[in-house]
Design a protein around this motif. Structure first.
Motif, PDB file in Angstrom:
ATOM      1  N   TRP A 120      -4.001   3.919 -12.103  1.00  0.00           N
ATOM      2  CA  TRP A 120      -5.075   3.967 -11.119  1.00  0.00           C
ATOM      3  C   TRP A 120      -6.327   3.378 -11.756  1.00  0.00           C
ATOM      4  CZ3 TRP A 120      -5.191   8.166  -7.009  1.00  0.00           C
ATOM      5  CH2 TRP A 120      -3.903   8.585  -6.685  1.00  0.00           C
ATOM      6  N   GLN A 121      -7.146   2.709 -10.938  1.00  0.00           N
ATOM      7  CA  GLN A 121      -8.392   2.124 -11.429  1.00  0.00           C
ATOM      8  C   GLN A 121      -9.498   2.334 -10.405  1.00  0.00           C
ATOM      9  OE1 GLN A 121      -6.557  -1.882 -11.844  1.00  0.00           O
ATOM     10  NE2 GLN A 121      -7.709  -1.924 -13.766  1.00  0.00           N
ATOM     11  N   ARG A 122     -10.744   2.381 -10.906  1.00  0.00           N
ATOM     12  CA  ARG A 122     -11.901   2.408 -10.006  1.00  0.00           C
ATOM     13  C   ARG A 122     -13.119   1.850 -10.731  1.00  0.00           C
ATOM     14  NH1 ARG A 122     -12.676   8.982  -9.564  1.00  0.00           N
ATOM     15  NH2 ARG A 122     -13.583   9.297 -11.629  1.00  0.00           N
ATOM     16  N   ASP A 150     -34.393  -4.541  -6.797  1.00  0.00           N
ATOM     17  CA  ASP A 150     -34.679  -5.922  -6.388  1.00  0.00           C
ATOM     18  C   ASP A 150     -33.416  -6.712  -6.046  1.00  0.00           C
ATOM     19  OD1 ASP A 150     -33.562  -6.479  -8.877  1.00  0.00           O
ATOM     20  OD2 ASP A 150     -35.397  -7.347  -9.723  1.00  0.00           O
ATOM     21  N   GLY A 151     -32.234  -6.085  -6.178  1.00  0.00           N
ATOM     22  CA  GLY A 151     -30.980  -6.725  -5.817  1.00  0.00           C
ATOM     23  C   GLY A 151     -30.502  -7.788  -6.785  1.00  0.00           C
ATOM     24  N   ARG A 152     -31.115  -7.901  -7.958  1.00  0.00           N
ATOM     25  CA  ARG A 152     -30.755  -8.954  -8.905  1.00  0.00           C
ATOM     26  C   ARG A 152     -29.698  -8.527  -9.918  1.00  0.00           C
ATOM     27  NH1 ARG A 152     -33.432 -13.444  -8.519  1.00  0.00           N
ATOM     28  NH2 ARG A 152     -32.991 -14.062 -10.651  1.00  0.00           N
ATOM     29  N   THR A 153     -29.452  -7.238 -10.041  1.00  0.00           N
ATOM     30  CA  THR A 153     -28.444  -6.770 -10.990  1.00  0.00           C
ATOM     31  C   THR A 153     -27.578  -5.679 -10.352  1.00  0.00           C
ATOM     32  OG1 THR A 153     -29.899  -5.089 -11.951  1.00  0.00           O
ATOM     33  CG2 THR A 153     -29.881  -7.234 -13.027  1.00  0.00           C
ATOM     34  N   ILE A 154     -26.373  -5.588 -10.866  1.00  0.00           N
ATOM     35  CA  ILE A 154     -25.472  -4.491 -10.526  1.00  0.00           C
ATOM     36  C   ILE A 154     -24.999  -3.929 -11.860  1.00  0.00           C
ATOM     37  CG2 ILE A 154     -23.333  -3.784  -9.396  1.00  0.00           C
ATOM     38  CD1 ILE A 154     -23.542  -6.409  -7.730  1.00  0.00           C
ATOM     39  N   ASN A 155     -25.262  -2.670 -12.101  1.00  0.00           N
ATOM     40  CA  ASN A 155     -24.834  -2.014 -13.330  1.00  0.00           C
ATOM     41  C   ASN A 155     -23.701  -1.067 -12.998  1.00  0.00           C
ATOM     42  OD1 ASN A 155     -26.768  -3.170 -15.156  1.00  0.00           O
ATOM     43  ND2 ASN A 155     -28.299  -1.909 -14.144  1.00  0.00           N
ATOM     44  N   GLY A 156     -22.574  -1.236 -13.696  1.00  0.00           N
ATOM     45  CA  GLY A 156     -21.437  -0.402 -13.371  1.00  0.00           C
ATOM     46  C   GLY A 156     -20.423  -0.310 -14.483  1.00  0.00           C
ATOM     47  N   ALA A 157     -19.312   0.378 -14.180  1.00  0.00           N
ATOM     48  CA  ALA A 157     -18.252   0.576 -15.166  1.00  0.00           C
ATOM     49  C   ALA A 157     -16.919   0.781 -14.463  1.00  0.00           C
ATOM     50  CB  ALA A 157     -18.568   1.785 -16.036  1.00  0.00           C
ATOM     51  N   TRP A 158     -15.853   0.375 -15.148  1.00  0.00           N
ATOM     52  CA  TRP A 158     -14.486   0.613 -14.707  1.00  0.00           C
ATOM     53  C   TRP A 158     -13.953   1.862 -15.393  1.00  0.00           C
ATOM     54  CZ3 TRP A 158     -11.596  -1.453 -10.968  1.00  0.00           C
ATOM     55  CH2 TRP A 158     -11.998  -2.674 -10.430  1.00  0.00           C
ATOM     56  N   GLU A 159     -13.129   2.599 -14.663  1.00  0.00           N
ATOM     57  CA  GLU A 159     -12.428   3.754 -15.201  1.00  0.00           C
ATOM     58  C   GLU A 159     -10.945   3.608 -14.877  1.00  0.00           C
ATOM     59  OE1 GLU A 159     -15.275   7.525 -14.843  1.00  0.00           O
ATOM     60  OE2 GLU A 159     -14.790   6.599 -12.903  1.00  0.00           O
ATOM     61  N   GLY A 160     -10.107   4.261 -15.665  1.00  0.00           N
ATOM     62  CA  GLY A 160      -8.680   4.233 -15.422  1.00  0.00           C
ATOM     63  C   GLY A 160      -8.092   5.628 -15.495  1.00  0.00           C
ATOM     64  N   SER A 161      -6.953   5.784 -14.852  1.00  0.00           N
ATOM     65  CA  SER A 161      -6.262   7.071 -14.838  1.00  0.00           C
ATOM     66  C   SER A 161      -4.760   6.841 -14.709  1.00  0.00           C
ATOM     67  CB  SER A 161      -6.758   7.920 -13.660  1.00  0.00           C
ATOM     68  OG  SER A 161      -6.000   9.114 -13.554  1.00  0.00           O
ATOM     69  N   ALA A 162      -3.990   7.664 -15.371  1.00  0.00           N
ATOM     70  CA  ALA A 162      -2.537   7.592 -15.244  1.00  0.00           C
ATOM     71  C   ALA A 162      -2.048   8.337 -14.012  1.00  0.00           C
ATOM     72  CB  ALA A 162      -1.873   8.154 -16.495  1.00  0.00           C
ATOM     73  N   ASP A 163      -2.846   9.315 -13.537  1.00  0.00           N
ATOM     74  CA  ASP A 163      -2.381  10.182 -12.455  1.00  0.00           C
ATOM     75  C   ASP A 163      -3.353  10.346 -11.291  1.00  0.00           C
ATOM     76  OD1 ASP A 163      -4.362  11.735 -13.583  1.00  0.00           O
ATOM     77  OD2 ASP A 163      -3.001  13.292 -14.302  1.00  0.00           O
ATOM     78  N   GLY A 164      -4.540   9.726 -11.373  1.00  0.00           N
ATOM     79  CA  GLY A 164      -5.524   9.843 -10.298  1.00  0.00           C
ATOM     80  C   GLY A 164      -6.367  11.093 -10.355  1.00  0.00           C
ATOM     81  N   SER A 165      -6.161  11.923 -11.386  1.00  0.00           N
ATOM     82  CA  SER A 165      -6.986  13.133 -11.481  1.00  0.00           C
ATOM     83  C   SER A 165      -7.811  13.174 -12.764  1.00  0.00           C
ATOM     84  CB  SER A 165      -6.127  14.396 -11.358  1.00  0.00           C
ATOM     85  OG  SER A 165      -5.201  14.473 -12.418  1.00  0.00           O
ATOM     86  N   TRP A 196      -9.762  10.907 -15.313  1.00  0.00           N
ATOM     87  CA  TRP A 196     -10.284   9.546 -15.435  1.00  0.00           C
ATOM     88  C   TRP A 196     -10.918   9.339 -16.796  1.00  0.00           C
ATOM     89  CZ3 TRP A 196      -9.427   5.884 -11.796  1.00  0.00           C
ATOM     90  CH2 TRP A 196      -8.931   6.334 -10.567  1.00  0.00           C
ATOM     91  N   LYS A 197     -10.762   8.118 -17.344  1.00  0.00           N
ATOM     92  CA  LYS A 197     -11.376   7.743 -18.615  1.00  0.00           C
ATOM     93  C   LYS A 197     -12.134   6.432 -18.434  1.00  0.00           C
ATOM     94  CE  LYS A 197      -7.966   9.899 -21.586  1.00  0.00           C
ATOM     95  NZ  LYS A 197      -6.993   9.706 -22.660  1.00  0.00           N
ATOM     96  N   HIS A 198     -13.290   6.358 -19.081  1.00  0.00           N
ATOM     97  CA  HIS A 198     -14.082   5.138 -19.078  1.00  0.00           C
ATOM     98  C   HIS A 198     -13.245   4.013 -19.689  1.00  0.00           C
ATOM     99  CE1 HIS A 198     -17.019   2.274 -20.782  1.00  0.00           C
ATOM    100  NE2 HIS A 198     -17.682   2.523 -19.681  1.00  0.00           N
ATOM    101  N   ASP A 199     -13.196   2.866 -19.025  1.00  0.00           N
ATOM    102  CA  ASP A 199     -12.478   1.708 -19.554  1.00  0.00           C
ATOM    103  C   ASP A 199     -13.477   0.737 -20.177  1.00  0.00           C
ATOM    104  OD1 ASP A 199     -10.554  -0.144 -20.202  1.00  0.00           O
ATOM    105  OD2 ASP A 199     -10.020  -0.641 -18.150  1.00  0.00           O
ATOM    106  N   PHE A 200     -14.383   0.181 -19.348  1.00  0.00           N
ATOM    107  CA  PHE A 200     -15.403  -0.710 -19.881  1.00  0.00           C
ATOM    108  C   PHE A 200     -16.544  -0.848 -18.880  1.00  0.00           C
ATOM    109  CE2 PHE A 200     -12.333  -3.363 -17.688  1.00  0.00           C
ATOM    110  CZ  PHE A 200     -13.102  -4.245 -16.956  1.00  0.00           C
ATOM    111  N   ASP A 201     -17.736  -1.171 -19.411  1.00  0.00           N
ATOM    112  CA  ASP A 201     -18.897  -1.460 -18.571  1.00  0.00           C
ATOM    113  C   ASP A 201     -18.762  -2.868 -18.017  1.00  0.00           C
ATOM    114  OD1 ASP A 201     -20.084   1.008 -19.153  1.00  0.00           O
ATOM    115  OD2 ASP A 201     -21.106   0.197 -20.914  1.00  0.00           O
ATOM    116  N   LEU A 202     -19.219  -3.057 -16.797  1.00  0.00           N
ATOM    117  CA  LEU A 202     -19.253  -4.391 -16.193  1.00  0.00           C
ATOM    118  C   LEU A 202     -20.512  -4.504 -15.354  1.00  0.00           C
ATOM    119  CD1 LEU A 202     -17.957  -7.139 -15.705  1.00  0.00           C
ATOM    120  CD2 LEU A 202     -16.735  -6.122 -13.769  1.00  0.00           C
ATOM    121  N   ASN A 203     -21.444  -5.339 -15.815  1.00  0.00           N
ATOM    122  CA  ASN A 203     -22.716  -5.544 -15.151  1.00  0.00           C
ATOM    123  C   ASN A 203     -22.819  -6.977 -14.655  1.00  0.00           C
ATOM    124  OD1 ASN A 203     -23.546  -2.876 -15.892  1.00  0.00           O
ATOM    125  ND2 ASN A 203     -23.946  -3.665 -17.939  1.00  0.00           N
TER     126      ASN A 203
END
Length: 100
Positions: free
Chosen positions: A61-63, A71-86, A88-95
């Motif tokens: 599972w991923q999210r 100002d709409g010029r940046t999006i700061n976020g991160a991906w997480e992963g899970s083996a079972d959907g319950s 969750w672990k941080h995978d990597f930042d993606l901005n």
């Protein structure tokens, strides 16, 4: 909408994503394809300055959650992963940064 991404890190894939919705639908989908030959389908939402992508696949599972700057010029976020959907672990930042 078409999103192209190129990554300087040789351990990370480059690729393309196609984002769209069915006519009259409130939900979006992202079709993801990368240089490793991986193809995935993500559900997507965009509400109140928060962009979310997710997929529920057995064993992988991923999210992603990204927050738009005022100002709409940046999006700061991160991906997480899970083996079972319950659990969750941080995978990597993606901005994202808008360039002119």
């Amino acid at each position: 909408m078409i999103q192209r991404f190129m990554v300087d890190n040789p351990a990370a894939p480059s690729g393309i994503a196609i984002i769209g919705s069915e006519e009259g639908a409130q939900a979006f989908a992202q079709h993801y394809y990368d240089s490793r030959g991986v193809a995935r389908l993500y559900q997507m939402s965009l509400n109140d300055g928060v962009w979310k992508l997710w997929r529920e696949a057995p064993g992988f599972w991923q999210r992603y959650t990204g927050v738009f700057s005022d100002d709409g010029r940046t999006i700061n976020g991160a991906w997480e992963g899970s083996a079972d959907g319950s659990q969750w672990k941080h995978d990597f930042d993606l901005n994202y940064i808008k360039v002119d």
